[in-house]
Design an enzyme around this catalytic site. Structure first.
Site, PDB file in Angstrom:
ATOM      1  N   TYR A  76       0.798  -1.195  -0.073  1.00  0.00           N
ATOM      2  CA  TYR A  76      -0.068   0.018  -0.032  1.00  0.00           C
ATOM      3  C   TYR A  76       1.055   1.247  -0.018  1.00  0.00           C
ATOM      4  CZ  TYR A  76      -3.508   3.415   1.744  1.00  0.00           C
ATOM      5  OH  TYR A  76      -4.330   4.477   1.620  1.00  0.00           O
ATOM      6  N   THR A  92       1.519   3.851   1.609  1.00  0.00           N
ATOM      7  CA  THR A  92       2.328   4.293   2.903  1.00  0.00           C
ATOM      8  C   THR A  92       3.395   3.331   3.405  1.00  0.00           C
ATOM      9  OG1 THR A  92       0.587   3.479   4.516  1.00  0.00           O
ATOM     10  CG2 THR A  92       0.314   5.798   3.836  1.00  0.00           C
ATOM     11  N   LYS A  93       3.410   2.230   2.718  1.00  0.00           N
ATOM     12  CA  LYS A  93       4.238   1.011   3.468  1.00  0.00           C
ATOM     13  C   LYS A  93       5.650   1.261   3.015  1.00  0.00           C
ATOM     14  CE  LYS A  93       0.885  -0.084   5.845  1.00  0.00           C
ATOM     15  NZ  LYS A  93      -0.471  -1.084   5.576  1.00  0.00           N
ATOM     16  N   ASN A  94       6.531   0.535   3.625  1.00  0.00           N
ATOM     17  CA  ASN A  94       7.995   0.692   3.531  1.00  0.00           C
ATOM     18  C   ASN A  94       8.555   0.351   1.954  1.00  0.00           C
ATOM     19  OD1 ASN A  94       8.036   0.899   6.065  1.00  0.00           O
ATOM     20  ND2 ASN A  94      10.179  -0.176   6.556  1.00  0.00           N
ATOM     21  N   MET A  95       7.604  -0.702   1.330  1.00  0.00           N
ATOM     22  CA  MET A  95       7.944  -0.703  -0.110  1.00  0.00           C
ATOM     23  C   MET A  95       6.606  -0.335  -0.818  1.00  0.00           C
ATOM     24  SD  MET A  95       9.333  -4.018  -2.165  1.00  0.00           S
ATOM     25  CE  MET A  95       7.788  -4.004  -3.287  1.00  0.00           C
TER      26      MET A  95
END
Ligand SMILES: *Cc1c(COP(=O)(O)O)cnc(C)c1O
Length: 385
Positions: A185, A187-190
């Site tokens: 998603y 906002t996630k780290n990847m």
């Protein structure tokens, strides 16, 4: 613009590798834009990154959780343990899979369920399965929690939405999991924008979720429109429409190459926050270095008194924050479904949930932006001490 006339420090900005644009255009020009060779290549590369036996790319982490729960083939209405301090998607996945969420309280030092809180929930309702969650990027001890629940590891589904970059005992989250569910998603780290993946050590689960992500159609039926493909397929188990497209996968491949550098930058930002906040009165930091772990630094969560007011003061000072999470037991629909008694069984979650505040943490956060976050929070707490 804030009152100081400066632009606001956003809570998050998605990192996008410079390689993404070309990769996407190539796929769009290739004549094949949905699940296909790019998805297969992304699965292999993500499996290599984790050191996992199998990866199945899907539409989201939420759908990954539902697919894994369906793959367990539990009797309908089974009790599934889950932290209440989690994202609503994880609770929805249990309900959509036809089961009953059983809320587990957290340990206030780590913000995740402890063996004690899991054992207390399991004593109340004998669980058939459990979702564990790597809150903020903290890799939970899956084996210890499974034992506390009285469950085999093949009954534990990991919500690893915050997991990429985290490791325990030198093993990345997902490396040896029965079922670990990742999120790509925005906002996630990847970030891919949308997308998810299931990492599993289990050949049988892999086959089931691979078919179920595309309606339950038999293996490789995605190839039916390719030259030499066959129109013939079977549906052995009812599935979902939850596949990843090759456009998403091409973004994922480019993003994955950049992830180690982004993780390095996240750790740097965390070190600067830790140093700035070490002696700040009124602030509580979660415990994060409990023996041989690598934190993924997805979130920088702090606990503060008067959280809602402080969040508003930070916003007025040009610093956006967020909260992870509003506990599930406080949401209207889950209260309706689970009942007020069940929702009252997580008192630590309710108390600590009022104090949680997530600060900006992302590779694109500039040193100047971070200084403004530190100054604004320091000011808000100093005026209260
Ligand atoms: C983001 C998130 C999810 C959902 O991920 P999607 O890919 O958006 O479905 C699930 N669990 C947690 C803990 C999350 O933060």
């Amino acid at each position: 613009m804030s009152s100081a006339g400066q632009s606001t420090v956003p809570f998050t900005i998605p990192s996008v590798s410079g390689e993404v644009s070309d990769a996407v255009v190539k796929v769009l020009d290739s004549g094949w834009i949905t699940t296909g060779p790019q998805t297969a290549a992304f699965e292999q590369e993500f499996a290599d990154y984790l050191g996992a036996a199998h990866v199945v790319a899907v539409a989201s982490c939420t759908t990954a959780l539902e697919l894994c729960l369906r793959g367990l083939e539990l009797p309908p209405g089974s009790a599934v343990l889950t932290p209440s301090l989690t994202f609503c998607g994880a609770i929805n996945a249990i309900l959509h899979a036809g089961h009953r969420p059983v809320l587990v309280d957290i340990d206030e030092d780590t913000l995740v369920p402890s063996p004690e809180t899991v054992a207390a929930a399991a004593a109340r309702v004998k669980p058939a399965a459990m979702i564990v969650q790597n809150q903020g990027g903290y890799p939970v001890d899956v084996a210890a929690l499974a034992e506390a629940a009285g469950l085999d590891r093949t009954r534990v589904v990991e919500d690893a939405a915050h997991g990429p970059g985290a490791a325990r005992g030198g093993k990345p989250v997902g490396a040896e999991s029965f079922a670990a569910c990742f999120s790509f998603y925005a906002t996630k780290n990847m970030p891919i924008g949308e997308g998810g993946a299931i990492a599993t050590s289990d050949e049988g689960l892999q086959e089931k979720v691979r078919a179920m992500r595309l309606h339950g159609m038999s293996k490789d039926s995605w190839k039916r429109y390719l030259p030499g493909g066959s129109w013939r397929y079977d549906v052995k188990q009812v599935g979902l429409k939850a596949n990843m497209t090759d456009v998403q996968a091409s973004i994922g491949r480019a993003q994955l190459a950049a992830l180690p550098e982004w993780q390095r930058r996240r750790a740097e930002i965390v070190a600067a926050y830790d140093a700035a906040f070490r002696d700040l009165p009124g602030l509580t930091l979660p415990q994060r270095n409990l023996g041989g772990i690598q934190h993924a630094w997805h979130l920088y969560q702090v606990r503060v008194p008067d959280r809602d007011a402080i969040s508003a003061e930070l916003e007025a000072a040009g610093v956006s924050t967020s909260v992870h999470f509003i506990p599930a037991n406080q949401m209207t629909s889950y209260r309706d479904i689970l009942g007020a008694d069940e929702c009252a069984r997580v008192p630590v979650t309710d108390r600590v949930g009022e104090e949680l505040l997530s600060l900006p943490l992302y590779p694109g956060l500039t040193p100047d932006g971070q200084d403004r976050v530190i100054a604004a929070l320091t000011e808000a707490l100093r005026t209260r001490s």
